[in-house]
Structure formats: C-alpha cells, structure tokens
Design an enzyme around this catalytic site. Structure first.
Site, PDB file in Angstrom:
ATOM      1  N   THR A 152     -21.652   9.376   4.388  1.00  0.00           N
ATOM      2  CA  THR A 152     -20.377   9.114   5.055  1.00  0.00           C
ATOM      3  C   THR A 152     -20.007   7.633   5.031  1.00  0.00           C
ATOM      4  O   THR A 152     -18.838   7.267   5.219  1.00  0.00           O
ATOM      5  CB  THR A 152     -20.441   9.619   6.517  1.00  0.00           C
ATOM      6  OG1 THR A 152     -19.156   9.538   7.101  1.00  0.00           O
ATOM      7  CG2 THR A 152     -21.434   8.813   7.347  1.00  0.00           C
ATOM      8  N   LYS A 153     -20.967   6.766   4.782  1.00  0.00           N
ATOM      9  CA  LYS A 153     -20.710   5.319   4.805  1.00  0.00           C
ATOM     10  C   LYS A 153     -19.817   4.851   3.654  1.00  0.00           C
ATOM     11  O   LYS A 153     -19.275   3.742   3.712  1.00  0.00           O
ATOM     12  CB  LYS A 153     -22.033   4.556   4.792  1.00  0.00           C
ATOM     13  CG  LYS A 153     -22.913   4.800   6.021  1.00  0.00           C
ATOM     14  CD  LYS A 153     -22.243   4.363   7.313  1.00  0.00           C
ATOM     15  CE  LYS A 153     -23.194   4.460   8.492  1.00  0.00           C
ATOM     16  NZ  LYS A 153     -22.582   4.001   9.756  1.00  0.00           N
ATOM     17  N   ASP A 154     -19.663   5.672   2.629  1.00  0.00           N
ATOM     18  CA  ASP A 154     -18.724   5.319   1.558  1.00  0.00           C
ATOM     19  C   ASP A 154     -17.336   5.070   2.132  1.00  0.00           C
ATOM     20  O   ASP A 154     -16.588   4.206   1.653  1.00  0.00           O
ATOM     21  CB  ASP A 154     -18.623   6.450   0.531  1.00  0.00           C
ATOM     22  CG  ASP A 154     -19.825   6.537  -0.377  1.00  0.00           C
ATOM     23  OD1 ASP A 154     -20.783   5.775  -0.181  1.00  0.00           O
ATOM     24  OD2 ASP A 154     -19.806   7.387  -1.293  1.00  0.00           O
TER      25      ASP A 154
END
Length: 345
Positions: free
Chosen positions: A44-46
C-alpha cells in the site's frame, strides 16, 4: 492499446478485493480482503510514495539530482526507491535493525543507500531511525524528507485513492473497515473518506502488543509501560504520528506477535493468499473484535492486507524462525503437522 502503461508507476492503485471464505467462516458477515500487494511495489505504500513525491515536484521542491530521504520499516522504502528510479532521484533510507536482511537487499537492489538503526531505543534517541533520517536530510544538499509519520499527504493519498476504491468496490455497502496502524495514513485517509460517505461505518484500528496507540486512543495519554519489543514490522508505534487521525477511529484492537503469526500462515494455507505479517495481524484483529461485537449477515467488512508474504519467507513463514520465537503450538488450530517438512533419506 488496452492495459499498457508508459512505466510501472501507472500500476499504482486500483487494487482488487477478494472474499474470504474459509478463515472467517464462523463470522456471519461478508468479509473482503483488499490486496494491496497488487501494487507494483507489492504494498500500500506505493500510494503515498507516488503522491508525496509528485506533490513535491508540483511545488518545485525536487530538481534534477535531488535526494529523497525517509524512515522506513521496509515497504515505504521499496515504494520510494521505485518511484525515484522512474523519476531520476537518489534515495537514502533509514531502517531499524528489526528489518530482515532480504528486505535490506531489496532496497539496495533498487539503488537505495541504507542506514540500519537500533529498533529498541526511544524515538527521540539520536540513533533511532527517525532521528537518523532527519539528520541525513538536514546534512544532504538538495534533499527532501518524506516524513511519513507527520506528513498530511500520507493521509491525503489514501483519502483520494484507497477510500474511494473501497466505497466503489463495495457499492457503498461497507459497514466495517479494519486496518493495521503504523504511520496511520492508510487507516486515516480511508476512514476520512468513508466516514464522509457514511458516518455509521465502523473504523477499527489494529495495534501491536508493545505499542502505545491503543491506550493513547482510549486515554489521550502516552503509557510508556505499554512499550516493549515486538516482531511485527510496520505496525504499532512508540510515538504518536500526526498522520493517525484518532477521531476517525471507533476502536482499536491490540494483537500479539504469536497470534498474528499463526493467522498469517493460516490465511496462506486456507485462502491461498500469501500476505505479509500484518495480513495475519489485521485478520486476528477481526477475530478478536468479533468475540465482543455482533457481526451479522448484513455486515460488509473490509480488511486491508498491506503487503505480500514474499518479504517474510525467512520470518513468519519460516519454521526455524517460528521455533526461535517459541511459536510452536498453534492455539488457533492444530496445523503443526501441516507446516512440517519431511526429508526423504
């Protein structure tokens, strides 16, 4: 042409949701996992890496040969390094020594310079990965510090993408959202959007045993006695990040290393989803919540699965590592024999 992109950054977001059918079969609600591992950087950090860096570009803060500096437990670093490659920036990352060697190797493979810092020191200790990243950013010309724990754009990235995706994918029928809390951005941004759509949606944060976030939410005070070492990466904190909007969270559930580890392996075994350690943690959070709250067949529950299990092969998926932690008796279901390997002599 269909499904063709100029570069890998075009794949960020629009991740699928999958119904859980076996692990949660005793809970009458319909339960979906949002698989953030389908982002190109496998987490999810993208979303926040791309959003924050592009915002800095729009403000003229990044120029040719700029340096991006950040504190990370791994996933944010992967995402920042990926974005920096495509956009032509240098990347410097400070990680804790709780980070497994394969994650550090991954960061280096993506061209990042990595500083390894002790995990079990106070957040304001000059050796902590928070303080090391701040110092490096101050000492490095032409650099920006992402500062995900205290950056409102962390929240905004999920307000603009994750929240709307969940609302659309459930056709507005979502009743409960569960997400692990580290920086708090994923939970807060998604919650902010969903609460605006329907304030009755319950937002449940999943915290680590050894973290201060749950007790702070309940009392408004930091309880230092809550802090002790734990193994789940990227979850829980010994400081209060401003990217965590406590007023958007209805309740916190605290889970321990052992139960989260068992649950991670169970999800792989029963649902064929190879999730990271926090996948087990958020699912365990749901299980504990369901013991004290009534979930009905009319409820639609979404769990955010933050990353992919490939980054934890020598950790939670390793029999050796599990034994080293003393995690040898699965108190959820007795699957010990399933997880054993037989050697033919």
């Amino acid at each position: 042409m269909s499904n063709v992109y100029d570069n890998i950054l075009g794949l960020v977001g629009h991740t699928p949701m999958v119904k859980l059918n076996t692990v949660t079969k005793d809970i009458p609600a319909t339960i979906y996992a949002k698989l953030e591992s389908y982002n190109p950087g496998h987490s999810t950090k993208d979303r926040i890496a791309l959003h924050i860096i592009e915002n800095a570009e729009e403000k003229g803060l990044l120029k040719e040969d700029s340096v991006v500096v950040e504190t990370t437990s791994g996933n944010t670093g992967f995402s920042i390094a990926m974005v920096c490659i495509i956009k032509g920036y240098k990347c410097i990352l400070a990680v804790s020594d709780k980070t497994k060697p394969e994650k550090i190797a991954y960061l280096k493979a993506l061209g990042a310079t990595v500083y390894i810092c002790p995990a079990n020191v106070p957040a304001d200790d000059p050796r902590s990965y928070y303080e090391v990243a701040k110092r490096i950013a101050l000492e490095t010309p032409n650099s920006i510090y992402i500062n995900q724990y205290f950056n409102e754009l962390n929240i905004d990235a999920h307000y603009q993408t994750t929240g709307p995706e969940i609302w659309e994918q459930t056709e507005g029928k979502i009743t409960h959202l569960f997400a692990c809390t580290g920086t708090g951005g994923t939970l807060s941004g998604s919650a902010k959007f969903l609460k605006e759509k329907n304030p009755d949606i319950k937002i449940i944060g999943v915290d680590a045993d050894g973290s201060i976030l749950k007790s702070y939410h309940e009392t408004g005070e930091i309880h230092k006695e809550d802090v002790h070492p734990y193994q789940i990466e990227g979850m829980g904190k010994n400081l209060i990040p401003s990217a965590l909007l406590f007023d958007k969270v209805d309740e916190f559930v605290r889970v321990n290393d052992e139960m989260a580890a068992y649950r991670t392996r169970e999800i792989a075994l029963k649902e064929a989803i190879m999730g990271g350690y926090t996948t087990g943690a958020v699912t365990q959070g749901l299980m504990q919540y369901a013991q004290s709250h009534e979930l009905t067949e009319n409820d639609v529950v979404v769990l955010i699965y933050p990353d992919h299990g490939s980054r934890y092969i020598t950790k939670v998926y390793s029999d050796k590592w599990m034994a080293e932690q003393g995690f040898v008796n699965n108190c959820v279901h007795n699957y010990d024999e399933v997880f054993k390997t037989e050697f033919i002599k």
